[in-house]
Design an enzyme around this catalytic site. Sequence first.
Site, PDB file in Angstrom:
ATOM      1  CE  LYS A 190     -14.467 -31.598  32.455  1.00 22.32           C
ATOM      2  NZ  LYS A 190     -14.617 -31.305  33.882  1.00 22.32           N
TER       3      LYS A 190
ATOM      4  CD  GLU B 216      -2.551 -34.255  30.326  1.00 17.75           C
ATOM      5  OE1 GLU B 216      -3.726 -34.236  29.892  1.00 17.75           O
ATOM      6  OE2 GLU B 216      -2.267 -34.090  31.510  1.00 17.75           O
ATOM      7  CG  ASP B 217      -5.391 -31.702  27.516  1.00 10.68           C
ATOM      8  OD1 ASP B 217      -4.670 -32.150  28.435  1.00 10.68           O
ATOM      9  OD2 ASP B 217      -6.279 -30.860  27.708  1.00 10.68           O
TER      10      ASP B 217
ATOM     11  CG  ASP C  87       0.920 -25.048  31.864  1.00  7.72           C
ATOM     12  OD1 ASP C  87       0.367 -24.490  30.914  1.00  7.72           O
ATOM     13  OD2 ASP C  87       1.453 -24.433  32.799  1.00  7.72           O
TER      14      ASP C  87
ATOM     15  CE  LYS D 176       0.441 -23.004  27.173  1.00  7.78           C
ATOM     16  NZ  LYS D 176      -0.417 -22.323  28.153  1.00  7.78           N
TER      17      LYS D 176
ATOM     18  CG  PHE E  59      -5.474 -19.780  28.169  1.00  7.89           C
ATOM     19  CD1 PHE E  59      -6.541 -20.521  27.701  1.00  7.89           C
ATOM     20  CD2 PHE E  59      -5.088 -19.919  29.493  1.00  7.89           C
ATOM     21  CE1 PHE E  59      -7.227 -21.393  28.528  1.00  7.89           C
ATOM     22  CE2 PHE E  59      -5.770 -20.783  30.340  1.00  7.89           C
ATOM     23  CZ  PHE E  59      -6.850 -21.527  29.854  1.00  7.89           C
ATOM     24  CB  VAL E  60      -3.700 -23.551  23.564  1.00  4.50           C
ATOM     25  CG1 VAL E  60      -2.625 -22.867  22.752  1.00  4.50           C
ATOM     26  CG2 VAL E  60      -3.054 -24.359  24.683  1.00  4.50           C
TER      27      VAL E  60
ATOM     28  CG  ASP F  87     -11.165 -26.209  30.264  1.00  2.00           C
ATOM     29  OD1 ASP F  87     -10.016 -26.702  30.343  1.00  2.00           O
ATOM     30  OD2 ASP F  87     -11.768 -25.774  31.259  1.00  2.00           O
TER      31      ASP F  87
HETATM   32  C1  PRP Z   1      -4.947 -29.546  32.387  1.00  3.00           C
HETATM   33  C2  PRP Z   1      -4.369 -30.445  31.314  1.00  3.00           C
HETATM   34  C3  PRP Z   1      -3.356 -31.235  32.072  1.00  3.00           C
HETATM   35  C4  PRP Z   1      -2.869 -30.288  33.142  1.00  3.00           C
HETATM   36  C5  PRP Z   1      -1.553 -29.748  32.708  1.00  3.00           C
HETATM   37  O1  PRP Z   1      -5.931 -30.279  33.034  1.00  3.00           O
HETATM   38  O2  PRP Z   1      -5.339 -31.258  30.741  1.00  3.00           O
HETATM   39  O3  PRP Z   1      -3.892 -32.386  32.679  1.00  3.00           O
HETATM   40  O4  PRP Z   1      -3.844 -29.260  33.239  1.00  3.00           O
HETATM   41  O5  PRP Z   1      -1.059 -28.853  33.642  1.00  3.00           O
HETATM   42  P1  PRP Z   1       0.234 -29.109  34.510  1.00  3.00           P
HETATM   43  O6  PRP Z   1       1.303 -29.669  33.614  1.00  3.00           O
HETATM   44  O7  PRP Z   1       0.548 -27.711  34.984  1.00  3.00           O
HETATM   45  O8  PRP Z   1      -0.097 -30.031  35.643  1.00  3.00           O
HETATM   46  P2  PRP Z   1      -7.047 -29.667  33.973  1.00  3.00           P
HETATM   47  O9  PRP Z   1      -6.679 -29.972  35.385  1.00  3.00           O
HETATM   48  O10 PRP Z   1      -7.280 -28.240  33.580  1.00  3.00           O
HETATM   49  O11 PRP Z   1      -8.321 -30.547  33.664  1.00  3.00           O
HETATM   50  P3  PRP Z   1      -9.067 -30.832  32.273  1.00  3.00           P
HETATM   51  O12 PRP Z   1      -8.253 -31.894  31.543  1.00  3.00           O
HETATM   52  O13 PRP Z   1     -10.410 -31.331  32.700  1.00  3.00           O
HETATM   53  O14 PRP Z   1      -9.154 -29.544  31.475  1.00  3.00           O
END
Ligand code: PRP
Length: 178
Positions: free
Chosen positions: A42, A98-99, A102, A130, A151-152, A158
């Site tokens: 999301k 993508e937001d 990580d 990151k 932690f952003v 979120d």
């Molecule tokens: C977060 C973010 C990325 C992913 C990045 O999503 O939106 O999709 O984690 O992490 P990574 O590079 O370690 O894989 P999350 O699964 O928390 O779902 P969300 O988008 O609903 O917050």
Amino acid sequence: MHKDCEYILLSEQEIKDIVKDMAKKISEDYKDKNLILIGLLKGSVLFMSDLMRELSIDCAIDFICASSYGSGTESSGRVNIVKDVSQPLDGKDVLIVEDIIDSGNTLNFITKYFAAKNAASVKICTMLSKPSRRVVEIPVDYVGREVPDEFVIGYGLDYAEKYRNLPYIGVLKPSVYS
Ligand code: PRP
């Protein structure tokens, strides 16, 4: 500023400028292509809606939900598809929106998943990255801002499903999650 926010990393205006700049590059790069933006739910919703409005070219959109996090702050390393795209990707130029990147686990999985659906090309556009947290190296084509390992929250991001609606990107106070 929200009381749980330590400081603002990117203001609304800074986000606007970054999105505008990225949209300009994408509009040039994809002017003769068959562009489909695919937002990862999301976290990408705010970025997706701002980015698509700034594009000067035609595009289709879709969404996928692939979760790799639980409710904590660490990536589990496992990627589950919770909701798939709703159309064939054959011959389409996919730009994943993508937001934040990580560990890279999510996008490493998703890029291969879309390539296997016969997309003509698969590229990545992320608001934040990151690099210090990367476990899997993945080529990222458009990056809004590289950020330190903090932690952003906000602008779709979120902590335990909260703070996504903040219009800026901030750093969460450690006292909230420790
Ligand atoms: C977060 C973010 C990325 C992913 C990045 O999503 O939106 O999709 O984690 O992490 P990574 O590079 O370690 O894989 P999350 O699964 O928390 O779902 P969300 O988008 O609903 O917050």
